[in-house]
Design a protein around this motif. Structure first.
Motif, PDB file in Angstrom:
ATOM      1  N   CYS A  25       0.828  -1.207   0.000  1.00 36.53           N
ATOM      2  CA  CYS A  25       0.000   0.000   0.000  1.00 36.53           C
ATOM      3  C   CYS A  25       0.864   1.259   0.000  1.00 36.53           C
ATOM      4  O   CYS A  25       2.038   1.232   0.348  1.00 36.53           O
ATOM      5  N   THR A  26       0.271   2.346  -0.442  1.00 38.03           N
ATOM      6  CA  THR A  26       0.924   3.648  -0.375  1.00 38.03           C
ATOM      7  C   THR A  26       0.621   4.253   0.982  1.00 38.03           C
ATOM      8  O   THR A  26      -0.537   4.458   1.338  1.00 38.03           O
ATOM      9  N   MET A  28       1.427   7.304   3.678  1.00 36.65           N
ATOM     10  CA  MET A  28       1.941   8.648   3.935  1.00 36.65           C
ATOM     11  C   MET A  28       2.027   8.851   5.449  1.00 36.65           C
ATOM     12  O   MET A  28       1.154   8.397   6.193  1.00 36.65           O
ATOM     13  N   LEU A  53       6.077  -1.528   0.863  1.00 40.81           N
ATOM     14  CA  LEU A  53       5.324  -0.292   1.037  1.00 40.81           C
ATOM     15  C   LEU A  53       5.878   0.820   0.160  1.00 40.81           C
ATOM     16  O   LEU A  53       7.074   0.883  -0.124  1.00 40.81           O
ATOM     17  N   ILE A  54       4.990   1.693  -0.274  1.00 42.03           N
ATOM     18  CA  ILE A  54       5.378   2.937  -0.947  1.00 42.03           C
ATOM     19  C   ILE A  54       5.184   4.044   0.077  1.00 42.03           C
ATOM     20  O   ILE A  54       4.049   4.333   0.479  1.00 42.03           O
ATOM     21  N   ILE A  56       5.528   7.934   1.664  1.00 39.59           N
ATOM     22  CA  ILE A  56       5.564   9.358   1.325  1.00 39.59           C
ATOM     23  C   ILE A  56       5.655  10.140   2.620  1.00 39.59           C
ATOM     24  O   ILE A  56       4.779  10.037   3.486  1.00 39.59           O
ATOM     25  N   ALA A  76      10.160  -1.016   2.710  1.00 41.22           N
ATOM     26  CA  ALA A  76       9.670  -0.084   1.686  1.00 41.22           C
ATOM     27  C   ALA A  76      10.357  -0.377   0.361  1.00 41.22           C
ATOM     28  O   ALA A  76      11.562  -0.631   0.312  1.00 41.22           O
ATOM     29  N   ARG A  78       9.661   1.874  -2.246  1.00 40.16           N
ATOM     30  CA  ARG A  78       9.783   3.207  -2.839  1.00 40.16           C
ATOM     31  C   ARG A  78       9.554   4.249  -1.757  1.00 40.16           C
ATOM     32  O   ARG A  78       8.768   4.054  -0.830  1.00 40.16           O
ATOM     33  N   LEU A 153       0.074  14.573  -4.394  1.00 43.28           N
ATOM     34  CA  LEU A 153       0.336  13.301  -3.727  1.00 43.28           C
ATOM     35  C   LEU A 153      -0.813  12.930  -2.790  1.00 43.28           C
ATOM     36  O   LEU A 153      -1.277  13.749  -1.994  1.00 43.28           O
ATOM     37  N   ALA A 155      -2.454   9.109  -0.678  1.00 41.00           N
ATOM     38  CA  ALA A 155      -2.032   7.789  -0.213  1.00 41.00           C
ATOM     39  C   ALA A 155      -3.239   6.925   0.107  1.00 41.00           C
ATOM     40  O   ALA A 155      -4.323   7.430   0.405  1.00 41.00           O
ATOM     41  N   ASP A 156      -3.029   5.609   0.044  1.00 40.85           N
ATOM     42  CA  ASP A 156      -4.078   4.693   0.482  1.00 40.85           C
ATOM     43  C   ASP A 156      -4.387   4.936   1.956  1.00 40.85           C
ATOM     44  O   ASP A 156      -5.549   4.954   2.366  1.00 40.85           O
TER      45      ASP A 156
END
Length: 232
Positions: A25-26, A28, A53-54, A56, A76, A78, A153, A155-156
Motif C-alpha cells: 500500500c501507499t 503517507m 510499502l510505498i 511518502i 519499503a 519506494r 500526492l 495515499a491509500d
C-alpha cells in the motif's frame, strides 16, 4: 457515552487500524526526523511484517527512530521524501538498488501533499528548473515564465500523531511534532491518527483544534513516543 454520541466515536484498537495497512500500500506519514511520526502504528506495521510499502513523507527518519525503522528493515520499495540524510541505511539501500527514492524539495513536497488533500491534480513551481529535478516533468509557460508541473500526492493510508484528540478526531499537536501532520491528515483515503490523550466530545476549545475531525477516519491510543532519544 450516550448512544447518540457513539456514532461520533472513531476510537479503534491497534489491530483494527492495522487492517487498513497492507503489503504494497501507499503509506503517507507525518513528522520531521522522527518527531511527529506515530510510533505505535509504526511498531505495529513492523510486528505485522508489512512490506513492499510505498512511503511518502518528509524524510527517512533515523535508523532506529520512527519511520526509519520501517525503511531500515527493507519494508519499503519506494520512498518519496525531501531528504534521507538522517538515515544512512536508506542511502545504502538506495545505492544498492533496493529502495527507489524520489527526491522532492521540501516546500514542493509539502505543497504536493496539500494539493492532494484538497483535490487538486498538481502544482506549478519554478523550483528545479535547469537541474536534474526537471527531468521527465512537463513544463508550462505562464505570464512569460516557465514552471514545472508537480503532481499532487495522496495515499491509500495516512498515519499521523497528535498530542490530544476528542472521540471525533479533532486534533491538537505538540509543538514541532505538528510538522507536516496537518497536511498528511488531509491526503489519505483513510487517515489514522495516533493520539496520546483522548478526551470527551466538547472538551476541546475550537481555537485549539488544528486538524478538524472530518479529515480523520480512525483513532488509536498511543503507547508512547520514541523520538525523545533520537539524538542519543
Amino acid at each position: 457515552m450516550t448512544n447518540e454520541l457513539k456514532k461520533f466515536n472513531k476510537l479503534v484498537t491497534l489491530e483494527e487500524a492495522l487492517h487498513y495497512i497492507q503489503d504494497g500500500c501507499t503509506l503517507m506519514y507525518g513528522g520531521f526526523g522522527g518527531v511527529g511520526n506515530p510510533p505505535t502504528l509504526i511498531n505495529g506495521i513492523i510486528e505485522k511484517d508489512r512490506k513492499e510499502l510505498i512511503l511518502i513523507g518528509n524524510d527517512a527518519g533515523f535508523p532506529k527512530i520512527g519511520i526509519g525503522k520501517v525503511v531500515s528493515q527493507g519494508r519499503a520499495k519506494r520512498l518519496i521524501a525531501s531528504h534521507i540524510g538522517s538515515n544512512p541505511v536508506a542511502g545504502q539501500l538506495m545505492v544498492e538498488g533496493k529502495l527507489d527514492v524520489e527526491f522532492s524539495p521540501q516546500g514542493t513536497l509539502a505543497e504536493r501533499i496539500r494539493a492532494g488533500g484538497v483535490g487538486l491534480a498538481g502544482i506549478l513551481t519554478d523550483i528545479g528548473i535547469g537541474s536534474m529535478v526537471e527531468e521527465g516533468k512537463e513544463k508550462v509557460e505562464l505570464n512569460g515564465k516557465t514552471y514545472l508541473i508537480e503532481t499532487a500526492l495522496t495515499a491509500d493510508v495516512a498515519i499521523i500523531h497528535a498530542k490530544k484528540s476528542d472521540y471525533f478526531g479533532n486534533l491538537i499537536y505538540d509543538t514541532s511534532a505538528r510538522n507536516t501532520n496537518p497536511l498528511v491528515a488531509m491526503a489519505g483515503k483513510i487517515t489514522i491518527a495516533e493520539v496520546e490523550e483522548i478526551v470527551p466530545l466538547g472538551s476541546l476549545s475550537p481555537e485549539e483544534i488544528v486538524t478538524p475531525g472530518v479529515f480523520v477516519d480512525l483513532i488509536v491510543e498511543s503507547k508512547g513516543v520514541d523520538w525523545r532519544w533520537a539524538w542519543e
